[in-house]
Design a protein around this motif. Structure first.
Motif, PDB file in Angstrom:
ATOM      1  N   SER A  15      47.479  38.788  37.902  1.00  0.00           N
ATOM      2  CA  SER A  15      48.344  38.990  39.072  1.00  0.00           C
ATOM      3  C   SER A  15      48.066  40.310  39.788  1.00  0.00           C
ATOM      4  N   GLN A  16      47.436  41.258  39.097  1.00  0.00           N
ATOM      5  CA  GLN A  16      47.124  42.555  39.694  1.00  0.00           C
ATOM      6  C   GLN A  16      45.819  42.534  40.478  1.00  0.00           C
ATOM      7  N   LEU A  17      44.965  41.558  40.203  1.00  0.00           N
ATOM      8  CA  LEU A  17      43.660  41.503  40.854  1.00  0.00           C
ATOM      9  C   LEU A  17      43.809  41.164  42.329  1.00  0.00           C
ATOM     10  N   GLU A  18      43.002  41.808  43.163  1.00  0.00           N
ATOM     11  CA  GLU A  18      43.135  41.685  44.605  1.00  0.00           C
ATOM     12  C   GLU A  18      42.267  40.588  45.201  1.00  0.00           C
ATOM     13  N   ASN A  19      41.233  40.163  44.497  1.00  0.00           N
ATOM     14  CA  ASN A  19      40.331  39.152  45.036  1.00  0.00           C
ATOM     15  C   ASN A  19      39.524  38.509  43.909  1.00  0.00           C
TER      16      ASN A  19
END
Length: 254
Positions: free
Chosen positions: A124-128
């Motif tokens: 959920s923290q990953l941006e892409n």
């Protein structure tokens, strides 16, 4: 009698240590993906079996699998793209990618034989998608570098030394344990850096932006907060220090 008993204990202790060292050294091999010498006597089939056996327990510890088919499909697609586009395609490992329901623990890890995991908290923290590829590339790197198998072999050596020293000299086992732990600690940091390097190469081979792995390091650094354990006392290098090595890997492979 006491002197004779002491000599016998010393002989037995040295014999245990010698056997442990011999067994460890006789397992020397060259890893075909890293080109480096390592000590592993497990077969690929044994690694796969160990990973499959341990996977259910790891899932249970992290609340099972996340019930989000879209996210799981993305993870599978990214993971298999990394494998099929890189040196990892030349393995016989049984690749599986698991999205865990744990929304509190920011983590990703791999078991021997190709079982790779990421928690919902990290996902959920990953941006892409490139950052997801960075995380999975790192974990695939652990598998093909056979880090778990090598740690098992090293632990066997450490246990043999500890047992032997304990038999030979009362109180010596505690010192041996401390030495063994420090050796294992440094070994773990080297594993992480090597997996970062392999992950960068796989990202580039699969068409992902390797600089996004730096973003992953920033997420990990933020998760650790200002009171992170000093690098020397941790099995993982400090994320800030990993960034410099990642940049070096990008320059090397691009």
């Amino acid at each position: 009698m006491r002197r004779g008993s002491g000599k016998l204990k010393l002989f037995i202790g040295l014999a245990i240590v010698a056997f442990a060292v011999f067994k460890f050294c006789s397992s020397e091999t060259i890893n075909e993906f890293t080109g480096q010498k390592q000590y592993v006597d497990l077969t690929v089939e044994e690694e796969i079996s160990m990973g499959l056996s341990a996977a259910p327990s790891m899932m249970q510890q992290h609340g099972g699998l996340l019930q989000n088919q879209q996210a799981q499909d993305q993870l599978d697609r990214v993971g298999m793209k990394l494998v099929q586009s890189s040196i990892a395609q030349n393995t016989d490992y049984n690749w599986d990618f698991h999205l865990l329901a744990d929304d509190q623990t920011i983590n990703a890890f791999a078991l021997p034989g190709g079982q790779c995991f990421i928690t919902a908290a990290l996902y959920s923290q990953l941006e892409n998608e490139d950052q997801l590829a960075g995380v999975m590339g790192h974990e695939i790197g652990h598998v093909i570098a056979r880090h778990s198998a090598e740690r098992i072999q090293q632990q066997g050596l450490a246990n043999g030394v500890i047992t032997g020293v304990s038999v030979a000299a009362e109180g010596g086992g505690q010192a041996a344990q401390a030495i063994a732990q420090m050796l294992t600690m440094k070994y773990g940091r080297d594993d992480e850096l090597q997996s970062d390097d392999l992950g960068v190469k796989m990202m580039i081979d699969a068409g992902y932006d390797p600089y996004e792995m730096i973003g992953v390091m920033e997420i990990l650094a933020a998760a650790g907060g200002p009171n992170r354990v000093p690098e020397f006392q941790s099995t993982h290098p400090d994320p800030a220090n990993r960034v410099e090595r990642i940049k070096e890997s990008i320059e090397k492979y691009q």
